[in-house]
Design a protein around this motif. Structure first.
Motif, PDB file in Angstrom:
ATOM      1  N   GLN A  71      -2.676   5.758  -1.284  1.00  0.00           N
ATOM      2  CA  GLN A  71      -2.106   4.685  -0.477  1.00  0.00           C
ATOM      3  C   GLN A  71      -3.083   4.263   0.619  1.00  0.00           C
ATOM      4  O   GLN A  71      -3.217   3.078   0.920  1.00  0.00           O
ATOM      5  CB  GLN A  71      -0.776   5.139   0.136  1.00  0.00           C
ATOM      6  CG  GLN A  71       0.303   5.360  -0.909  1.00  0.00           C
ATOM      7  CD  GLN A  71       1.543   6.007  -0.326  1.00  0.00           C
ATOM      8  OE1 GLN A  71       1.480   6.801   0.608  1.00  0.00           O
ATOM      9  NE2 GLN A  71       2.699   5.657  -0.887  1.00  0.00           N
TER      10      GLN A  71
ATOM     11  N   GLN B  36      -5.745   1.899  -0.728  1.00  0.00           N
ATOM     12  CA  GLN B  36      -5.210   0.540  -0.841  1.00  0.00           C
ATOM     13  C   GLN B  36      -5.124  -0.109   0.541  1.00  0.00           C
ATOM     14  O   GLN B  36      -5.457  -1.276   0.723  1.00  0.00           O
ATOM     15  CB  GLN B  36      -3.831   0.591  -1.502  1.00  0.00           C
ATOM     16  CG  GLN B  36      -3.245  -0.745  -1.811  1.00  0.00           C
ATOM     17  CD  GLN B  36      -3.956  -1.435  -2.957  1.00  0.00           C
ATOM     18  OE1 GLN B  36      -4.586  -0.802  -3.794  1.00  0.00           O
ATOM     19  NE2 GLN B  36      -3.876  -2.742  -2.992  1.00  0.00           N
TER      20      GLN B  36
ATOM     21  N   SER C 290       0.807  -1.220   0.000  1.00  0.00           N
ATOM     22  CA  SER C 290       0.000   0.000   0.000  1.00  0.00           C
ATOM     23  C   SER C 290       0.841   1.271   0.000  1.00  0.00           C
ATOM     24  O   SER C 290       0.390   2.308  -0.481  1.00  0.00           O
ATOM     25  CB  SER C 290      -0.932   0.026   1.209  1.00  0.00           C
ATOM     26  OG  SER C 290      -0.180   0.203   2.403  1.00  0.00           O
ATOM     27  N   GLY C 291       2.024   1.209   0.592  1.00  0.00           N
ATOM     28  CA  GLY C 291       2.862   2.394   0.693  1.00  0.00           C
ATOM     29  C   GLY C 291       2.690   3.148   2.005  1.00  0.00           C
ATOM     30  O   GLY C 291       3.460   4.050   2.291  1.00  0.00           O
TER      31      GLY C 291
ATOM     32  N   GLY D 228       0.412   8.163   5.062  1.00  0.00           N
ATOM     33  CA  GLY D 228       0.626   7.930   3.644  1.00  0.00           C
ATOM     34  C   GLY D 228      -0.150   8.941   2.826  1.00  0.00           C
ATOM     35  O   GLY D 228      -0.788   9.840   3.370  1.00  0.00           O
TER      36      GLY D 228
END
Length: 164
Positions: free
Chosen positions: A151, A154, A113-114, A147
């Motif tokens: 992100q 996700q 996802s980051g 994030g």
């Protein structure tokens, strides 16, 4: 809110904030980690009425309290703090989410996802700051993640479905 910052050569940095309610607060961050907070008179913005000095650990703990890491007011359903493109959000792990019982590492959250998980606060109030990949997510825990907006979308999918 009105905000100014300036360098204090040989000392550190000074931040001056005027809040929407009219308060003036000056914060000096010394190069040695100390912080000084000054609160000023409404009628005389140059006259300090109180001052607090904090060491680095105290300042970080207080910032966590003010920033909502240690306690989220019940009246707020969701909180979002935007710092340019960075967003910090609080997520409650609802019963039935597929992530329950799985570790942060198993879910491969950062790679998929980051987002970065900043903290996890369990139902029994146990706090995990900067949790590692071995931490298992449990029902009714609060996950604090940082994030960008995409992100976070996700990340929500990973929490709900266990996949992206």
């Amino acid at each position: 809110m009105n905000f100014r910052e300036c360098d204090l050569p040989g000392i550190g940095k000074k931040f001056v904030l005027k809040t929407r309610s009219g308060d003036k607060l000056a914060i000096i961050v010394h190069d040695d980690g100390r912080r000084e907070l000054y609160h000023f008179e409404y009628d005389d913005p140059d006259q300090s009425i109180s001052m607090v000095t904090l060491d680095d650990d105290e300042a970080r703990y207080i910032s966590a309290i003010i920033g909502g890491v240690t306690y989220k007011p019940r009246s707020l359903e969701s909180i979002e703090v935007a710092l340019d493109d960075l967003i910090i959000e609080w997520y409650r792990i609802e019963p039935g989410y597929e992530c329950i019982g799985r570790t942060i590492g198993e879910l491969d959250i950062r790679a998929r996802s980051g987002v970065t998980i900043i903290a996890v606060i369990e139902k029994n109030h146990t706090k995990h700051l900067s949790p590692g990949p071995e931490l298992k997510l449990t029902s009714d825990s609060i996950v604090v993640a940082a994030g960008e907006r995409e992100q976070h979308k996700q990340f929500r999918q990973i929490l709900r479905n266990g996949c992206g």
